[in-house]
Design a protein around this motif. Structure first.
Motif, PDB file in Angstrom:
ATOM      1  N   ILE A   1       0.888  -1.268  -0.108  1.00 15.55           N
ATOM      2  CA  ILE A   1       0.051   0.068   0.069  1.00 15.55           C
ATOM      3  C   ILE A   1       1.014   1.154   0.065  1.00 15.55           C
ATOM      4  CG2 ILE A   1      -1.656   1.268   1.192  1.00 15.55           C
ATOM      5  CD1 ILE A   1      -2.674  -1.622   2.405  1.00 15.55           C
ATOM      6  N   ARG A   2       2.072   1.224   0.555  1.00 18.20           N
ATOM      7  CA  ARG A   2       2.937   2.399   0.977  1.00 18.20           C
ATOM      8  C   ARG A   2       3.663   2.692  -0.362  1.00 18.20           C
ATOM      9  NH1 ARG A   2       3.556   0.755   7.006  1.00 18.20           N
ATOM     10  NH2 ARG A   2       2.055   1.776   7.954  1.00 18.20           N
ATOM     11  N   HIS A   3       3.935   1.557  -0.851  1.00 14.77           N
ATOM     12  CA  HIS A   3       4.463   1.633  -2.272  1.00 14.77           C
ATOM     13  C   HIS A   3       3.658   2.109  -3.424  1.00 14.77           C
ATOM     14  CE1 HIS A   3       8.268   0.486  -4.613  1.00 14.77           C
ATOM     15  NE2 HIS A   3       7.431   0.335  -5.788  1.00 14.77           N
ATOM     16  N   SER A   4       2.308   1.823  -3.396  1.00 19.49           N
ATOM     17  CA  SER A   4       1.481   2.400  -4.341  1.00 19.49           C
ATOM     18  C   SER A   4       1.170   3.729  -4.445  1.00 19.49           C
ATOM     19  CB  SER A   4       0.117   1.705  -4.148  1.00 19.49           C
ATOM     20  OG  SER A   4      -0.531   2.093  -3.064  1.00 19.49           O
ATOM     21  N   GLN A   5       0.803   4.221  -5.562  1.00 20.77           N
ATOM     22  CA  GLN A   5       0.244   5.894  -5.659  1.00 20.77           C
ATOM     23  C   GLN A   5      -1.057   6.040  -6.377  1.00 20.77           C
ATOM     24  OE1 GLN A   5       3.758   6.880  -8.154  1.00 20.77           O
ATOM     25  NE2 GLN A   5       4.912   7.788  -6.160  1.00 20.77           N
ATOM     26  N   GLU A   6      -1.558   4.898  -6.688  1.00 20.71           N
ATOM     27  CA  GLU A   6      -2.901   4.789  -7.339  1.00 20.71           C
ATOM     28  C   GLU A   6      -4.195   5.447  -6.157  1.00 20.71           C
ATOM     29  OE1 GLU A   6      -0.460   3.133  -9.546  1.00 20.71           O
ATOM     30  OE2 GLU A   6      -0.816   2.430  -7.751  1.00 20.71           O
ATOM     31  N   THR A   7      -5.262   5.854  -6.878  1.00 21.18           N
ATOM     32  CA  THR A   7      -6.698   6.123  -6.041  1.00 21.18           C
ATOM     33  C   THR A   7      -7.060   5.339  -5.182  1.00 21.18           C
ATOM     34  OG1 THR A   7      -7.279   7.508  -8.200  1.00 21.18           O
ATOM     35  CG2 THR A   7      -8.510   7.474  -6.441  1.00 21.18           C
ATOM     36  N   PHE A   8      -7.295   3.978  -5.814  1.00 21.92           N
ATOM     37  CA  PHE A   8      -7.567   2.790  -4.988  1.00 21.92           C
ATOM     38  C   PHE A   8      -6.812   1.854  -4.850  1.00 21.92           C
ATOM     39  CE2 PHE A   8     -11.619   4.575  -6.591  1.00 21.92           C
ATOM     40  CZ  PHE A   8     -12.224   4.673  -5.621  1.00 21.92           C
ATOM     41  N   VAL A   9      -6.767   1.251  -3.755  1.00 26.33           N
ATOM     42  CA  VAL A   9      -6.191   0.045  -3.428  1.00 26.33           C
ATOM     43  C   VAL A   9      -6.952  -1.345  -3.459  1.00 26.33           C
ATOM     44  CG1 VAL A   9      -4.411  -1.383  -1.906  1.00 26.33           C
ATOM     45  CG2 VAL A   9      -4.264   1.176  -2.156  1.00 26.33           C
ATOM     46  N   ALA A  10      -6.669  -2.253  -4.230  1.00 23.79           N
ATOM     47  CA  ALA A  10      -7.578  -3.571  -4.239  1.00 23.79           C
ATOM     48  C   ALA A  10      -6.806  -4.817  -3.422  1.00 23.79           C
ATOM     49  CB  ALA A  10      -7.946  -3.724  -5.556  1.00 23.79           C
ATOM     50  N   MET A  11      -7.175  -5.181  -2.487  1.00 23.04           N
ATOM     51  CA  MET A  11      -6.726  -6.361  -1.845  1.00 23.04           C
ATOM     52  C   MET A  11      -6.928  -7.462  -2.512  1.00 23.04           C
ATOM     53  SD  MET A  11      -5.479  -4.687   0.500  1.00 23.04           S
ATOM     54  CE  MET A  11      -5.889  -3.115   0.988  1.00 23.04           C
ATOM     55  N   LEU A  12      -6.012  -8.566  -2.809  1.00 25.04           N
ATOM     56  CA  LEU A  12      -5.889  -9.966  -3.305  1.00 25.04           C
ATOM     57  C   LEU A  12      -4.940 -10.807  -2.518  1.00 25.04           C
ATOM     58  CD1 LEU A  12      -7.392 -11.701  -5.366  1.00 25.04           C
ATOM     59  CD2 LEU A  12      -5.714 -10.712  -7.195  1.00 25.04           C
ATOM     60  N   ASP A  13      -5.525 -11.876  -2.121  1.00 30.40           N
ATOM     61  CA  ASP A  13      -4.601 -13.023  -1.666  1.00 30.40           C
ATOM     62  C   ASP A  13      -4.033 -13.759  -2.672  1.00 30.40           C
ATOM     63  OD1 ASP A  13      -4.929 -12.188   0.941  1.00 30.40           O
ATOM     64  OD2 ASP A  13      -6.517 -13.895   1.621  1.00 30.40           O
ATOM     65  N   ALA A  14      -2.889 -14.428  -2.680  1.00 27.54           N
ATOM     66  CA  ALA A  14      -2.198 -15.001  -3.763  1.00 27.54           C
ATOM     67  C   ALA A  14      -2.924 -16.374  -4.050  1.00 27.54           C
ATOM     68  CB  ALA A  14      -0.827 -15.218  -3.183  1.00 27.54           C
ATOM     69  N   ASP A  15      -4.006 -16.802  -3.434  1.00 26.35           N
ATOM     70  CA  ASP A  15      -4.392 -18.059  -3.799  1.00 26.35           C
ATOM     71  C   ASP A  15      -6.117 -17.880  -4.080  1.00 26.35           C
ATOM     72  OD1 ASP A  15      -5.258 -17.400  -1.135  1.00 26.35           O
ATOM     73  OD2 ASP A  15      -5.055 -19.587  -0.503  1.00 26.35           O
ATOM     74  N   ASP A  16      -6.404 -16.602  -4.311  1.00 28.98           N
ATOM     75  CA  ASP A  16      -7.756 -16.076  -4.787  1.00 28.98           C
ATOM     76  C   ASP A  16      -7.801 -15.771  -6.287  1.00 28.98           C
ATOM     77  OD1 ASP A  16      -8.444 -16.775  -2.252  1.00 28.98           O
ATOM     78  OD2 ASP A  16      -8.694 -14.768  -1.467  1.00 28.98           O
ATOM     79  N   GLN A  17      -8.980 -15.634  -6.936  1.00 28.83           N
ATOM     80  CA  GLN A  17      -9.045 -15.138  -8.164  1.00 28.83           C
ATOM     81  C   GLN A  17     -10.373 -14.161  -8.246  1.00 28.83           C
ATOM     82  OE1 GLN A  17      -8.706 -18.817  -7.944  1.00 28.83           O
ATOM     83  NE2 GLN A  17      -6.593 -18.531  -7.825  1.00 28.83           N
ATOM     84  N   TRP A  18     -10.278 -13.331  -9.358  1.00 28.76           N
ATOM     85  CA  TRP A  18     -11.526 -12.480  -9.299  1.00 28.76           C
ATOM     86  C   TRP A  18     -12.083 -12.946 -10.769  1.00 28.76           C
ATOM     87  CZ3 TRP A  18      -8.697  -7.091  -9.054  1.00 28.76           C
ATOM     88  CH2 TRP A  18      -8.518  -6.580  -7.552  1.00 28.76           C
ATOM     89  N   ARG A  19     -13.504 -12.657 -10.845  1.00 28.08           N
ATOM     90  CA  ARG A  19     -14.259 -13.030 -11.886  1.00 28.08           C
ATOM     91  C   ARG A  19     -13.863 -11.728 -12.769  1.00 28.08           C
ATOM     92  NH1 ARG A  19     -19.744 -16.220 -10.113  1.00 28.08           N
ATOM     93  NH2 ARG A  19     -18.705 -18.113  -9.557  1.00 28.08           N
TER      94      ARG A  19
END
Length: 317
Positions: free
Chosen positions: A84-102
């Motif tokens: 999060i601290r390395h990001s600069q975007e408007t939004f942060v989306a959380m995602l675990d390494a064993d999950d997938q998004w549709r």
């Protein structure tokens, strides 16, 4: 209705903590590459892995900016904070390494945010429905719908449909100092509660997340994480106890212990059931009748099973 006519002007960074995720990280990244609205930046934080997960991230041909950060093993909260601290975007989306998004997850979440923003709503977080897939074949739908201020709902339970469902305003996370890295369990619920104190939380009422729970998942290792849960209860009450009535404090403590008592009971760990129940009873006599008396019935069953002498089987094997 969600208006999908015009694309959101906001930028999105996906933050993925990874520890020994070689078996799943590529599939997770593929689910991002298949988004109808691609993320602007994806950060994978290698939390001290000993497998080849980091190399798989380096080798992935991403249609988005992909960054790999590496740190010593410090836990998911620390890894997420690093991203999060390395990001600069408007939004942060959380995602675990064993999950997938549709495919429509980001598109629909951003569309809902824009719609609510036009109404002047102070939105801090948007989630979605989640399909939970257990390694033993069981399936579960997490479909709690939020649409406003939900602070006291988080006092009663974690009403977010999974960490990987969360799309959060980055400035909200930074203002609150991100996740409590001292917690190794329920640090997400603590974070969502803090957001819910001041901002609205909303849900896209569609299954846009596939979550996997196997023997290596934290939620599948209750014996290991019960002590971490106790610490969470202590930290939570230290922060919010003054805002709760005595009864709300009792309900909070008993509900959190009941989560583990039920899990231990389903697993046949009778000694653990007895230990948890006795801890609850020391906290309040209301344990006897809590949750319609179900913990008490599980305790009595565990007592009976633990007192029963083992019988010698005469069945040939």
């Amino acid at each position: 209705m969600i208006n999908q006519a015009s694309p959101s002007p906001h930028t999105v960074c996906v933050v993925i903590p990874m520890y020994n995720g070689a078996d799943s990280i590529e599939q997770t990244l593929v689910s991002l590459a298949e988004q109808t609205r691609l993320p602007d930046h994806v950060i994978v934080i290698d939390d001290g892995s000993t497998d080849d997960g980091p190399q798989r991230v380096k080798d992935f041909a991403a249609p988005f900016r992909l960054t790999l950060l590496q740190q010593a093993n410090e836990g998911q909260a620390s890894a997420r904070n690093h991203g999060i601290r390395h990001s600069q975007e408007t939004f942060v989306a959380m995602l675990d390494a064993d999950d997938q998004w549709r495919p429509q997850k980001l598109e629909l979440q951003l569309a809902l945010y824009d719609e609510l923003s036009l109404q002047g709503r102070p939105v801090g977080l948007i989630d979605c429905y989640c399909q939970v897939n257990y390694s033993d074949g069981r399936r579960q739908l997490d479909n709690i719908r939020k649409s406003g201020m939900h602070f006291y709902d988080f006092i009663h339970a974690n009403v977010l449909n999974g960490v990987s469902a969360a799309l959060v305003k980055r400035d909200v996370m930074m203002q609150l100092g991100c996740f409590d890295a001292g917690l190794r369990y329920c640090e997400d619920r603590f974070m969502w509660t803090r957001i819910a104190e001041h901002w609205e939380i909303h849900t896209v009422p569609q299954v846009l997340l596939e979550r996997t729970i196997n023997s290596g998942n934290m939620t599948a290792q209750p014996k290991k994480h019960y002590q971490n849960k106790i610490k969470f209860v202590e930290v939570y009450l230290a922060r919010y106890g003054a805002q709760l009535s005595k009864q709300q404090q009792i309900d909070f403590v008993l509900a959190n212990h009941t989560d583990f008592l039920n899990t231990f009971s389903r697993g046949g760990w009778h000694g653990e059931v007895i230990d948890v129940y006795q801890r609850m009873l020391k906290h309040s006599w209301q344990t006897l009748f809590f949750d319609h008396g179900k913990p008490t019935l599980r305790y009595l069953y565990a007592r009976a099973r633990s007192l029963r002498k083992p019988t010698v089987s005469t069945t040939a094997h």
